[in-house]
Structure formats: structure tokens, C-alpha cells
Write a protein that holds these residues in place. Structure first.
Motif, PDB file in Angstrom:
ATOM      1  N   ASP A   5       0.817  -1.215   0.000  1.00 13.08           N
ATOM      2  CA  ASP A   5       0.000   0.000   0.000  1.00 13.08           C
ATOM      3  C   ASP A   5       0.855   1.272   0.000  1.00 13.08           C
ATOM      4  N   GLU A   6       2.123   1.154   0.429  1.00 14.79           N
ATOM      5  CA  GLU A   6       2.976   2.349   0.497  1.00 14.79           C
ATOM      6  C   GLU A   6       3.845   2.542  -0.744  1.00 14.79           C
ATOM      7  N   LEU A   7       3.847   1.572  -1.655  1.00 19.03           N
ATOM      8  CA  LEU A   7       4.645   1.735  -2.877  1.00 19.03           C
ATOM      9  C   LEU A   7       3.963   2.732  -3.808  1.00 19.03           C
ATOM     10  N   PRO A   8       4.779   3.495  -4.580  1.00 15.06           N
ATOM     11  CA  PRO A   8       4.164   4.289  -5.649  1.00 15.06           C
ATOM     12  C   PRO A   8       3.554   3.334  -6.679  1.00 15.06           C
TER      13      PRO A   8
END
Lengths: 367, 367
Positions: A5-8
Motif C-alpha cells: 500500500d505504500e509503494l508508488p
């Protein structure tokens, strides 16, 4: 350890457990036949992946381009097969330099292509170990089997050239689509045809130790023809939607996914994601009308009623009744149609364990 | 100054004289209408090209991705329009950082996408100049015109958001194919629809100074609707075979070519070249059944009876009666179907004058 969820988005992911299982399974199957495994590097273009292939027993790699050859030579790989003829002054000069480093074999199919290379190699004092490329049905490069003896005689009469064997790429198998029995029969025929060519060359006085077939759809048939010595599959490291369509893999084996998000949902029955044809590649082989298989980001299972039916450069169109359950911001993982073409769109991949990105590695040797 | 014959193949070339003529012609046409020109950076991804666009009067650029935005901000471009909604924590964080540098406007089409951005921007104390994306027929992102006033009201009620205007991408024009009159009528309609939306927003109390249309096929019609303030074409810098098919350009205007060589010629009626789908991109829009237009490397004119009908990753198939005149080693220049997709396959381009490569420049901001 970064939660997905935190990856671009978009981002290119490789499920490490699935990749390891694919590597182990192919090594076991090919090894059980007493055949060497020389994977094609084009599928990953990633040294971190290549090192895992070596750890699973690969004897070296197949390459398509000078940049791939150079990257692997710099890595210390001492058995590289360049399966394209180096034509033109710049590629010939590169080939001579790379041959001088040792451990390189080059595919050739004509006197026209081989002549300038032989001349340049002879001037530089290096030999050119080569395999004769044979057409077993793809009708791309490669001599017809009945012209192999004459072509080998002409090539080995040139200075510097040393025949090591024969090579084919049985890419024509994909034309069988989901007819797995027909595909396997064609793969077996390709392997047996190549072995016959090798025997004809031996009867004509050549040593011809290398008999090399190569493709992922053919990897269950062509390498098992008696007399084949090595297999060069590429896609098996990740598999993809095309291979699922050809029956070479199940969706649960597909290790490469593109992480994307829903960015717009203005019309019933369609949502827009931030992965288009620059993230996915627009190649299709055995997948009609889709750009990939849309999966749940956590379970990895395909979403019912959600089809990836079109793409612009940076927009993907998901359609179907299942899109009613998707909201702006939702994360998705998409199994691409074509793993090699998709790799080529990316400079970085993330190894993933479950829903966490655990390592980031460069993809190299793109144009 | 490198003769084309000495470049490695495949290679990406840009004919500088053709590019300069394209830039001058678009600037003159758009400028004559009193409309500002904000080219899309995706077509070149090359700062050397972007600098020429600024020299020809571009007011700034349109971008699709965070990497494109960052590259242009680092270059000092002070008027950048990011025509995609930043959705997800990583893109929102990037957007807030980029907004803090100033000169950035963002396209939005929904409360769902705008909410997290507004919250993050407000926390960071930056404002979000935005344009409302309007759907004038493509049915991709963008609100329906009759929902524009309500959506603008909802968005401007969020903290930090400041409405600057409206935007549309009239990509649906390509569906008209070679029907140029129909295409131009649809472009005019898209421009007029967007102006009507702007007027409705003004009547509802918004300033709405920016009325932005964008596409190369629409560049001869949409910007000329009275009230449009800027145009965002991308492909015009190079043009391509798709634009020739749409009647937006003549083949003599196409500035981007892929340099390739014949590498194998085993069967009558077909030759193999060293440019496949990794060199060309496999996108088609208005070109059926081809991967590009094959041209003579010196004259730049299309070769009669030679069609680029198929490609594998690193092999292209040229077919037709004209292939009988081609030999292994022959050099060719190919006008791609899709300039933007082709750019995305390459890390370097060569500016060419006549048959000499005169400058080499990086292509950046690829995934």
C-alpha cells in the motif's frame, strides 16, 4: 519491508516464493532428462534473478542484445550464448571484443552475416565459437534443415569460425494456442528435427556437441527429444497470462505482477487504473482482448467479473460487472500478458513476500 | 558526427530539421489563434527536445507521471500541468512536495481522489491549484459536463484546493480514423463543450481562467473553439504513422525513426531485421497490420512493396515483393506507429542531420 500500500503505483512486483518454485520445477524437469538449462536472460534483465537461476543449476544464459551479453560477462558468467547474428560494423566490433573475453558462443545462419564477423575476428586473433541456427517451423531466422550441411560447410570454411552445434527457437508452438497435445507434438518434432540436423553435421565431419532448443511452451516436449543437450526457456521464471493461455502454467504460478490503483470511476461498468500500456506492454500472444489478468492484491486470486480490456499510455480500462466493487484508491495486482515485454518497460522490480516488498533490484540492459 | 552506418542497430533517431519544422508550424498555428501551447512531455521525455519547445514559445509542459513532473521542475520549468490524479499515499506525498516547489497544477475529477490530497496539502500548508478534468467524449477520466458544476463545488469546499480551470483530452477523435472532416467536427465540439463548462463554472462563481484542450489530432480544431485558452498536443513534435493515418501529418513530416538492419533473409518474400517490439512498441491506433513504415535510410522515402507486418521481441518481419531488393546488412529507417510509445522503449536518442548523427541525448523519466 514496505507494505504494498505504500509503494508508488504503478510498480513491478515479483513474488519471490512463486519464482523460486518455478525455478526449482524447471531445473528438476530439465535436469531429470539429463539436459542442461540455459535460461534466456531477456525475461528478467535482472542480475538478482539471474543469480537465483545459477543457484538452481543453470549452466549460463542466452542473450538477445549486446547490452545483455556485456552485463552478464561483467557479472562473471562464463557461458553465454548470443542467439542473434551480429550484423553491421558496430555489432561486429562489439562481438569481437566480447569474444575476446571468452565464454561466448554466437548464433549464425548465413554466409552474408558471418563473413564480416569472421574477417574482423581473424584480424583480432580471436575465434568465433558458433551454433548454426536452424528453422524448425517458426520461419524467422535459421536455415532450412535440408540446407544445414551446406551452410555449415560454407561457414566453417571462413577463418576464425568454430562450429559448436545447432540451435532452434520453437516459437511456432504458440500457434497451437490451448491445443496442448498439438503443441507438445510440435515441440517434440522440433527437437527431433534439430537432432537429425546435428547427426547430419556429424556425418559430414563436424563435432556438433551442442543441440539447443528453446522456449517456455516447448520446455515440456522439445528438450526431451533424445539427443537434445540443452534447453533455453525464458518466461518460465515468472510465467504470464500468455503461458496460462497456452497451458504452460497455472495462474497460481505467475510470479510477476504490476501493482496499480483505481484512479477514476466516472461511469458504471468501467474503472480507470494508473497502469496503461507503458506499464504492461501491449503484446498479446495467447490472450485475446485483454492486457492482463486482474487479481486481488492480498490473495493474488483473479477478481471475478473484472477484465483489463484496454489501455492508453498511462491509463488502463477495467470493465465488467465486478468493477462495481472497486473504488478510487483500491490497489490491484495484474498478471501481464507477456512477462518479457513487461520487464522491458521497467527499470526496477520489487521482490515481494506476501503483501510486503522486501528487496528492490535494478532491471538493466534495456535500450 | 557519426555516419548512420556506424551506429549500433537498432537506434532511435530524430531528424532535427523535421522536428524544428514541426515545432515552428504548431507554434505558429496555435499562436495565431491567441491560444497558449503547453506540449505533453511524454512524447520526447528528453530535455534537449523540451528546450527547443520552450524556444518555440511553449508556456510550460503537460506531464503524466511523477518522474516527468520532477524532471521538468529540476530543469526549472515553472508552469507544469500534471494531467493525472495523484491517488495513493506515495503519489499524494510526492504531489505535496512538488506543489511546495511552486508552478504545478494538478488535474482532478472526483472527491474520492481529491480528498486525501487536500488533507495532506492542508497539513503541509501548501495550496493545490487544480483543473477539473471533463469528459468530452473519450469516456476515460473526467466528469460528465452536466456534473461539472456540482463536482467543482464539492472540490473547492475541500481545504487547500484552488480551481484554476478545466481540462479535457479529446482522445476519442482517433475513432474517426481517416475521416478528417468528422474528426475536425468532433474536435470543435470537444472544445466548445469545454468552453460551455467553463462558462457554467464562472456563472457559479469560479474564476476558471484556464480552458485546456489537448491532442495532436485535435490540434487543428479543438484549440480554435472561441474561449479555449491553451492546447496540449504531444505527438506533433515527431508525428508518426498513426498521425499520418489520421491525416494529422504527412510522412515527410515524421521526425522520429528507428534505425535497423536486415539480419537474416532465408525465405523469399520475407527479411528479418534487428528491430522488434522492444524497439518499436506494439501500439497501433490508426495503422492496421503494420508496426511502422519502412523507409530508405538516405532519402527517408518509404520503400515500395516492403511492409513491417510482424515483430517478436528483437526480430522484425518485413514482407512483400520489395523485400527481394534487400540484403543482409542493409540499413533501414522505420517511422513508428506511435511516437510516444516508441520513445518509452529507449534511453537515448540521436539528433540526425541528413545521414549523420550529430548529437546524442538521454531519454529520462521512464518507469
Amino acid at each position: 519491508m514496505t507494505p504494498l500500500d505504500e509503494l508508488p503505483t504503478p510498480a513491478l512486483l515479483v513474488d519471490r516464493a512463486r519464482m523460486e518454485a518455478n525455478l526449482a520445477a524447471m531445473s528438476a524437469a530439465i535436469g531429470a532428462a539429463g539436459v542442461a538449462l540455459r535460461p534466456h536472460f531477456k525475461t528478467s534483465k535482472c542480475l538478482a534473478v539471474a543469480r537465483r537461476q545459477l543457484a538452481h543449476g543453470a549452466i549460463g544464459f542466452t542473450c538477445a542484445t549486446p547490452a545483455e551479453v556485456e552485463l552478464l560477462q561483467d557479472e562473471g558468467v562464463d557461458d553465454v550464448l548470443w542467439a542473434h547474428q551480429p550484423v553491421g560494423p558496430a555489432k561486429v566490433a562489439f562481438a569481437v571484443r566480447a569474444l575476446g573475453r571468452g565464454g561466448l558462443t554466437i548464433a549464425l545462419d548465413s554466409l552474408e552475416a558471418a563473413g564480416p564477423l569472421a574477417e574482423a575476428a581473424a584480424s583480432a586473433g580471436v575465434t568465433v565459437p558458433f551454433v548454426l541456427e536452424v528453422d524448425t517451423g517458426l520461419h524467422r531466422a535459421g536455415v532450412d534443415p535440408d540446407r544445414a550441411v551446406a551452410t555449415a560447410a560454407a561457414l566453417t570454411a571462413l577463418p576464425a569460425l568454430e562450429l559448436r552445434g545447432v540451435l532452434t527457437h520453437e516459437g511456432h508452438l504458440a500457434a497451437h494456442g490451448s491445443d496442448r497435445a498439438g503443441l507438445e507434438a510440435a515441440g517434440d518434432m522440433a527437437g527431433r528435427t534439430l537432432v537429425q540436423v546435428a547427426e547430419a553435421l556429424r556425418a559430414d565431419g563436424h563435432a556438433c556437441p551442442l543441440v539447443s532448443v528453446g522456449s517456455t511452451p516447448g520446455a515440456t516436449s522439445a528438450p526431451f527429444a533424445a539427443g537434445v543437450t540443452e534447453a533455453r526457456p525464458g518466461t518460465y521464471v515468472y510465467f504470464d497470462a500468455n503461458q496460462v493461455g497456452l497451458g504452460s502454467a497455472r495462474i497460481e504460478q505467475c510470479a510477476q505482477t504490476v501493482l496499480a490503483r483505481v484512479t477514476s470511476a466516472q461511469r458504471p461498468g468501467t474503472v480507470i487504473i494508473d497502469a496503461g500500456i507503458k506499464a504492461m506492454s501491449s503484446d498479446t500472444i495467447a490472450t485475446a482482448g485483454i492486457l492482463g489478468i486482474v487479481c486481488d492484491p492480498e490473495s493474488g486470486r483473479p477478481l471475478d467479473g473484472v477484465e483489463f480490456t484496454a489501455g492508453n499510455e498511462e491509463h488502463g480500462y477495467l470493465t465488467g460487472p465486478g468493477t462495481s466493487g472497486l473504488r478510487v484508491g483500491d490497489l490491484l495486482r495484474i498478471v501481464p500478458n507477456h512477462a518479457c515485454g513487461t520487464t522491458n518497460m521497467w527499470s526496477t522490480l520489487h521482490f515481494v513476500e506476501g503483501t510486503r516488498a522486501v528487496e528492490r533490484h535494478p532491471i538493466e540492459a534495456r535500450y
